[in-house]
Design a protein around this motif. Structure first.
Motif, mmCIF file in Angstrom:
data_model
loop_
_atom_site.group_PDB
_atom_site.id
_atom_site.type_symbol
_atom_site.label_atom_id
_atom_site.label_comp_id
_atom_site.label_asym_id
_atom_site.label_seq_id
_atom_site.Cartn_x
_atom_site.Cartn_y
_atom_site.Cartn_z
ATOM 1 N N GLU A 1 -31.289 -18.598 58.521
ATOM 2 C CA GLU A 1 -31.994 -17.903 57.325
ATOM 3 C C GLU A 1 -32.566 -16.416 58.098
ATOM 4 O O GLU A 1 -32.347 -15.593 57.274
ATOM 5 C CB GLU A 1 -32.778 -18.756 56.686
ATOM 6 N N GLY A 2 -33.009 -16.789 59.161
ATOM 7 C CA GLY A 2 -33.498 -15.503 59.823
ATOM 8 C C GLY A 2 -32.479 -14.532 59.989
ATOM 9 O O GLY A 2 -32.538 -13.420 59.835
ATOM 10 N N THR A 3 -31.053 -14.933 60.344
ATOM 11 C CA THR A 3 -30.042 -14.041 60.716
ATOM 12 C C THR A 3 -29.545 -13.249 59.411
ATOM 13 O O THR A 3 -29.424 -12.295 59.409
ATOM 14 C CB THR A 3 -28.964 -14.801 61.436
ATOM 15 N N ALA A 4 -29.589 -14.450 58.488
ATOM 16 C CA ALA A 4 -29.275 -13.771 56.850
ATOM 17 C C ALA A 4 -30.395 -12.632 56.651
ATOM 18 O O ALA A 4 -30.044 -11.602 56.104
ATOM 19 C CB ALA A 4 -29.120 -14.958 55.989
ATOM 20 N N CYS A 5 -31.558 -12.987 56.754
ATOM 21 C CA CYS A 5 -32.434 -11.829 56.496
ATOM 22 C C CYS A 5 -32.486 -10.604 57.266
ATOM 23 O O CYS A 5 -32.762 -9.667 56.675
ATOM 24 C CB CYS A 5 -34.010 -12.513 56.692
ATOM 25 N N ALA A 6 -32.255 -10.771 58.711
ATOM 26 C CA ALA A 6 -32.042 -9.476 59.196
ATOM 27 C C ALA A 6 -30.682 -8.774 58.733
ATOM 28 O O ALA A 6 -30.818 -7.535 58.828
ATOM 29 C CB ALA A 6 -31.731 -10.040 60.855
ATOM 30 N N GLU A 7 -29.660 -9.713 58.199
ATOM 31 C CA GLU A 7 -28.611 -8.771 57.770
ATOM 32 C C GLU A 7 -29.050 -7.946 56.601
ATOM 33 O O GLU A 7 -28.653 -6.830 56.381
ATOM 34 C CB GLU A 7 -27.318 -9.848 57.404
ATOM 35 N N VAL A 8 -30.183 -8.480 55.665
ATOM 36 C CA VAL A 8 -30.473 -7.937 54.292
ATOM 37 C C VAL A 8 -31.052 -6.756 54.842
ATOM 38 O O VAL A 8 -30.985 -5.588 54.256
ATOM 39 C CB VAL A 8 -31.167 -9.080 53.655
ATOM 40 N N LEU A 9 -31.916 -6.807 55.633
ATOM 41 C CA LEU A 9 -32.826 -5.858 56.224
ATOM 42 C C LEU A 9 -32.024 -4.518 56.863
ATOM 43 O O LEU A 9 -32.359 -3.283 56.341
ATOM 44 C CB LEU A 9 -33.939 -6.127 57.299
ATOM 45 N N VAL A 10 -30.977 -4.841 57.604
ATOM 46 C CA VAL A 10 -30.085 -3.775 58.020
ATOM 47 C C VAL A 10 -29.277 -3.307 56.658
ATOM 48 O O VAL A 10 -28.996 -1.871 56.966
ATOM 49 C CB VAL A 10 -29.037 -4.444 59.158
ATOM 50 N N ALA A 11 -28.984 -4.085 55.899
ATOM 51 C CA ALA A 11 -28.105 -3.610 54.688
ATOM 52 C C ALA A 11 -28.988 -2.784 53.918
ATOM 53 O O ALA A 11 -28.555 -1.642 53.331
ATOM 54 C CB ALA A 11 -27.814 -4.682 54.130
ATOM 55 N N GLY A 12 -30.335 -2.887 53.975
ATOM 56 C CA GLY A 12 -31.413 -2.141 53.132
ATOM 57 C C GLY A 12 -31.355 -0.669 53.852
ATOM 58 O O GLY A 12 -31.351 0.314 53.184
ATOM 59 N N GLU A 13 -31.262 -0.615 55.359
ATOM 60 C CA GLU A 13 -31.310 0.666 55.784
ATOM 61 C C GLU A 13 -29.989 1.596 55.508
ATOM 62 O O GLU A 13 -30.480 2.570 55.562
ATOM 63 C CB GLU A 13 -31.277 0.377 57.519
ATOM 64 N N ARG A 14 -28.967 0.938 55.357
ATOM 65 C CA ARG A 14 -27.795 1.700 54.815
ATOM 66 C C ARG A 14 -27.717 2.007 53.550
ATOM 67 O O ARG A 14 -26.763 2.807 52.899
ATOM 68 C CB ARG A 14 -26.614 0.985 55.282
ATOM 69 N N GLY A 15 -28.748 1.401 52.746
ATOM 70 C CA GLY A 15 -28.733 1.415 51.197
ATOM 71 C C GLY A 15 -27.859 0.566 50.507
ATOM 72 O O GLY A 15 -27.079 -0.288 51.191
ATOM 73 N N GLY A 16 -27.917 0.408 49.276
ATOM 74 C CA GLY A 16 -27.060 -0.566 48.423
ATOM 75 C C GLY A 16 -27.998 -1.018 47.312
ATOM 76 O O GLY A 16 -29.038 -0.388 46.904
ATOM 77 N N LYS A 17 -27.472 -2.021 46.511
ATOM 78 C CA LYS A 17 -27.902 -2.525 45.293
ATOM 79 C C LYS A 17 -28.314 -3.703 45.469
ATOM 80 O O LYS A 17 -28.240 -4.697 44.434
ATOM 81 C CB LYS A 17 -27.053 -2.234 43.971
ATOM 82 N N LEU A 18 -28.988 -4.352 46.598
ATOM 83 C CA LEU A 18 -29.416 -5.830 46.696
ATOM 84 C C LEU A 18 -30.511 -6.072 45.844
ATOM 85 O O LEU A 18 -30.500 -7.211 45.033
ATOM 86 C CB LEU A 18 -29.811 -6.058 48.009
ATOM 87 N N ALA A 19 -31.266 -5.250 45.639
ATOM 88 C CA ALA A 19 -32.472 -5.402 44.728
ATOM 89 C C ALA A 19 -32.117 -5.832 43.182
ATOM 90 O O ALA A 19 -32.531 -6.576 42.638
ATOM 91 C CB ALA A 19 -33.706 -4.296 44.787
ATOM 92 N N ALA A 20 -31.073 -4.992 42.782
ATOM 93 C CA ALA A 20 -30.559 -5.302 41.457
ATOM 94 C C ALA A 20 -30.016 -6.714 41.130
ATOM 95 O O ALA A 20 -30.329 -7.169 40.353
ATOM 96 C CB ALA A 20 -29.438 -4.244 41.305
ATOM 97 N N LEU A 21 -29.696 -7.375 42.190
ATOM 98 C CA LEU A 21 -29.128 -8.613 42.033
ATOM 99 C C LEU A 21 -30.363 -9.529 41.741
ATOM 100 O O LEU A 21 -30.514 -10.564 41.219
ATOM 101 C CB LEU A 21 -28.339 -9.168 43.384
ATOM 102 N N VAL A 22 -31.606 -9.386 42.654
ATOM 103 C CA VAL A 22 -32.660 -10.087 42.505
ATOM 104 C C VAL A 22 -33.200 -10.138 41.177
ATOM 105 O O VAL A 22 -33.797 -11.035 40.590
ATOM 106 C CB VAL A 22 -33.657 -9.740 43.762
ATOM 107 N N PHE A 23 -33.303 -8.742 40.815
ATOM 108 C CA PHE A 23 -33.892 -8.623 39.557
ATOM 109 C C PHE A 23 -33.298 -9.160 38.296
ATOM 110 O O PHE A 23 -33.827 -9.438 37.256
ATOM 111 C CB PHE A 23 -34.246 -6.973 39.094
ATOM 112 N N SER A 24 -31.891 -9.081 38.536
ATOM 113 C CA SER A 24 -31.193 -9.569 37.282
ATOM 114 C C SER A 24 -31.158 -11.180 37.189
ATOM 115 O O SER A 24 -31.282 -11.615 36.198
ATOM 116 C CB SER A 24 -29.483 -9.116 37.555
#
Length: 356
Positions: free
Chosen positions: A160-183
């Motif tokens: 889970e920590g590794t996955a969270c790190a991947e999310v943080l790195v992906a956020g640095e590069r941009g993307g629409k991860l938050a849209a999935l959470v809000f949906s």
């Protein structure tokens, strides 16, 4: 050589020196006021949802990843943030829901076991217990960090920590991860509103066999709710299957078995709880043969489940005890040595004058 800011997070490899995404020689903004404030806000929100989910579903899931996604999205609206600030937000927020999880799995048990439990505990006591537990957790983790995380990097997977790190790195590069959470939040809110508030459709369906049937009081029921579906998706089929097996054992095996045995017991069988305290028709405590499925579950089966949980906890503790003892020993013995080497940001367990 430290990785470039666009390098992907690689899976840990045993025996390989780990290079952090942000080089240890750099000290970008991290423990800032906006990160702390947002982390506290998410801690309160996800802590409340953790309490609800824990009391309703009997388990919780970590909020680290959704908090990380939301942190990236929200802080972008306030002038942007560094990846370390986003990490602080998810750390504080997930710590809040972890403390809430600790409360929801211990205080109800004490209320359940202590005479006059509901009257014994009040909000102030629960608040102080949660505060003390959180402080102890932080103080214990400081000396254990190097033993369990630094030295075991590449050995313990920490998925889970590794996955969270991947999310943080992906956020640095941009993307629409938050849209999935809000949906997901919107779908869950819509489902809950239509079923719970407006009563457009039912989510609970079940059937119980009569006490005179072949499997007396055997019950099959289903509750189709977004929180259950979300938890099931997160924990995966193996753990979800284990929980289903526990439900089958309780409602299709133990419940009929107790009902069959109860037909031959002509006196109230202890423990006498609120579920079977008084039969209005007889003025006496319920006999097992007079109880419905819910009463038998409340009076007997949930105690069996509590004992199973206790046994599993003791077995797990026994298996983990050598690791805990050795990690604590190494952490305490190496605390002073590491403090002398703590010139780099990633080797310091506390802030000091070097941060000023």
């Amino acid at each position: 050589m430290a990785p470039h800011a666009t390098d992907p997070v690689t899976a840990p490899t045993p025996g390989r020196t780990f290079q952090p995404y942000i080089p240890a020689t750099q000290s970008p903004a991290e423990f800032t006021a906006k990160a702390i404030a947002l982390g506290i806000l998410f801690g309160v929100i996800f802590g409340a949802s953790t309490v609800y989910l824990g009391l309703r579903a009997g388990l919780t899931v970590s909020a680290s990843i959704p908090i990380a996604v939301l942190a990236i999205s929200v802080l972008k609206k306030f002038g942007g943030s560094t990846i370390l600030e986003n990490n602080i937000v998810q750390t504080i927020g997930s710590a809040g829901e972890s403390v809430a999880g600790g409360v929801v799995f211990t205080i109800p048990a004490l209320i359940f076991l202590v005479p006059h439990g509901p009257a014994y505990f009040n909000y102030t006591q629960i608040l102080l217990l949660a505060f003390a537990g959180g402080i102890l957790g932080v103080l214990m983790m400081v000396p254990l960090r190097r033993a369990l995380i630094v030295k075991e990097h590449g050995v313990l997977p920490y998925p889970e920590g590794t996955a969270c790190a991947e999310v943080l790195v992906a956020g640095e590069r941009g993307g629409k991860l938050a849209a999935l959470v809000f949906s997901g939040l919107g779908i869950g809110a819509l489902w809950k509103s239509l079923s719970w508030i407006f009563g457009v459709f039912r989510t609970e369906v079940g059937h119980s066999i009569a006490r005179t049937g072949v499997l007396p009081n055997a019950t099959v029921a289903i509750d189709i709710s977004p929180e259950y579906m979300g938890v099931g998706y997160v924990i995966g089929p193996r753990i979800a299957g284990t929980m289903v097996a526990g439900g089958v054992l309780s409602w299709l095996v133990l419940l009929p078995l107790i009902s069959i045995m109860g037909a031959y017991i002509t006196v109230p069988f202890p423990p006498i709880t609120s579920a079977n305290a008084l039969n209005a028709a007889t003025g006496q405590p319920f006999l097992i043969s007079e109880m419905g499925p819910g009463q038998i579950w409340s009076a007997y089966i949930r105690y069996i489940g509590a004992g199973a949980v206790l046994a599993a906890g003791l077995i797990t503790l026994g298996r983990s005890l050598p690791t805990i003892v050795s990690s604590a020993r190494e952490g305490v013995m190496g605390f002073g040595v590491w403090a002398l080497r703590a010139a780099l940001r990633t080797e310091r367990d506390k802030d000091d004058a070097r941060d000023n």
